[in-house]
Design an enzyme around this catalytic site. Structure first.
Site, PDB file in Angstrom:
ATOM      1  N   CYS A 119     -52.954 -20.900  -9.149  1.00 14.54           N
ATOM      2  CA  CYS A 119     -53.925 -21.240  -9.804  1.00 14.54           C
ATOM      3  C   CYS A 119     -54.768 -22.398  -8.884  1.00 14.54           C
ATOM      4  O   CYS A 119     -54.225 -23.154  -8.487  1.00 14.54           O
ATOM      5  CB  CYS A 119     -53.943 -21.427 -11.109  1.00 14.54           C
ATOM      6  SG  CYS A 119     -53.788 -19.958 -12.034  1.00 14.54           S
ATOM      7  N   CYS A 200     -57.052 -17.454 -10.168  1.00 10.97           N
ATOM      8  CA  CYS A 200     -57.175 -17.883 -11.290  1.00 10.97           C
ATOM      9  C   CYS A 200     -57.540 -19.551 -11.574  1.00 10.97           C
ATOM     10  O   CYS A 200     -57.603 -20.059 -10.305  1.00 10.97           O
ATOM     11  CB  CYS A 200     -55.808 -17.716 -11.935  1.00 10.97           C
ATOM     12  SG  CYS A 200     -54.372 -18.289 -11.242  1.00 10.97           S
TER      13      CYS A 200
END
Ligand code: N1C
Length: 305
Positions: A119, A200
């Site tokens: 992420c 993400c």
């Protein structure tokens, strides 16, 4: 009377035969013309000379070499089977009409070569290829698609095949203007979509403020990536509009093209921020590095070279 009528009949017979022959010849001419016309209208793909350059020479060796470098040196945790990846890549376009490639053709490759990305690490770009890749190379904190295995292997290469044989076509490949469903366009669209879907946290985007529209909704970034970020996983898009210090500044965070992007992103429930000419925040950290370890190339890398 009888003789006259039989010569009459013979004459009529000859006339009939003649007209039949003429009709047959005309029919044959019409059929022949139709066949020639149909062939001219829709040439078999294997005879086509495409307008784009042919596949990159030594395609197999380059792709296998890149795969081994990536999986043994760049990202050694990734123990992928390079030969299997090459086979899946080749099978996507070999023996196929290069104007008729589908995302389905690349599906086995995507499944074989996919790997997770942490992420907050994704860097998307549009019309800033050179700067974005210099940035990730030097800064090392973000990853573009070309920093993943598939992008690394295919970056800058051309490839296509022919429906009539199982060879790589080194002579010519369709230019993207000739047909949309060509092997490279379909590959980059699918790879970009998969890359965007896997993002993400915070997603960074580097756009070019030295062209008339920094955001173009028909680009791969605008038409594919923007729409495939998952709002359940991505909470913020951080835009950097970069300008060529030697050129003019045509577009910026306050321009209409960036406002259009903002409204698309916010409409998808993802927060949006924009910065003109983002400067490397690591400069201060690098000043603390011991003398000799600071790579001067890092400082220059911020500018268009
Ligand atoms: O059409 P673009 O840019 O907006 O595409 C860039 C966007 C990036 O965020 C990448 O993740 O889409 C991805 N991408 C590539 O990684 C890539 N590498 C090489 C898309 N295209 C890529 N290419 C080639 O550049 C490919 O041939 C494609 O058509 C161009 C798009 O570049 P762009 O117009 O500057």
């Amino acid at each position: 009377m009888v003789r006259e009528s039989s010569s009459h009949r013979r004459q009529r017979c000859r006339c009939l035969l003649l007209s039949l022959t003429v009709i047959l010849i005309l029919g044959a001419v019409v059929v022949l013309a139709a066949v020639i016309f149909a062939k001219k209208k829709d040439p078999p793909a294997e005879l086509s000379q495409w307008k784009g350059s042919g596949s990159t020479g030594n395609l197999k060796e380059i792709m296998l070499g890149r795969c081994f470098i990536y999986t043994r040196i760049v990202n050694p945790e990734l123990r992928s089977d390079c030969l299997k990846i090459w086979e899946a890549f080749k099978n996507a376009f070999i023996s196929k009409n290069p104007c008729d490639i589908t995302e389905q053709d690349y599906q086995p490759l995507m499944e074989l070569a996919a790997h997770p990305i942490l992420c907050n690490k994704t860097l998307l770009w549009s019309k800033t290829s050179e700067l974005a890749h210099k940035y990730t190379k030097v800064q090392g904190n973000l990853l573009t698609l070309e920093d993943t295995l598939l992008g690394y292997m295919a970056d800058g290469l051309t490839w296509c095949g022919s429906p009539s044989n199982s060879e790589i076509n080194y002579e010519s490949c369709p230019h993207w203007r000739e047909c949309a469903n060509n092997p490279s366009s379909i590959f980059w669209k699918l790879a970009s979509r998969t890359f965007a879907e896997s993002a993400c946290g915070v997603v960074h985007v580097m756009l070019n403020g030295s062209i008339s529209h920094a955001f173009v909704n028909s680009s791969i970034f605008g038409s594919v990536e923007v729409h495939h970020l998952n709002p359940k996983k991505v909470h913020l898009m951080k835009i950097w509009v970069m300008h060529n210090i030697r050129g003019q500044s045509s577009d910026s965070c306050s321009s209409s093209s960036i406002k259009e992007l903002k409204s698309i992103i916010e409409g998808r429930n993802i927060a949006f921020s924009c910065k003109d000419d983002h400067r490397w925040s690591n400069l201060s950290r690098r000043r603390q590095e011991p003398a000799g370890q600071v790579n001067e190339a890092k400082v220059y890398s911020w500018f268009w070279l």
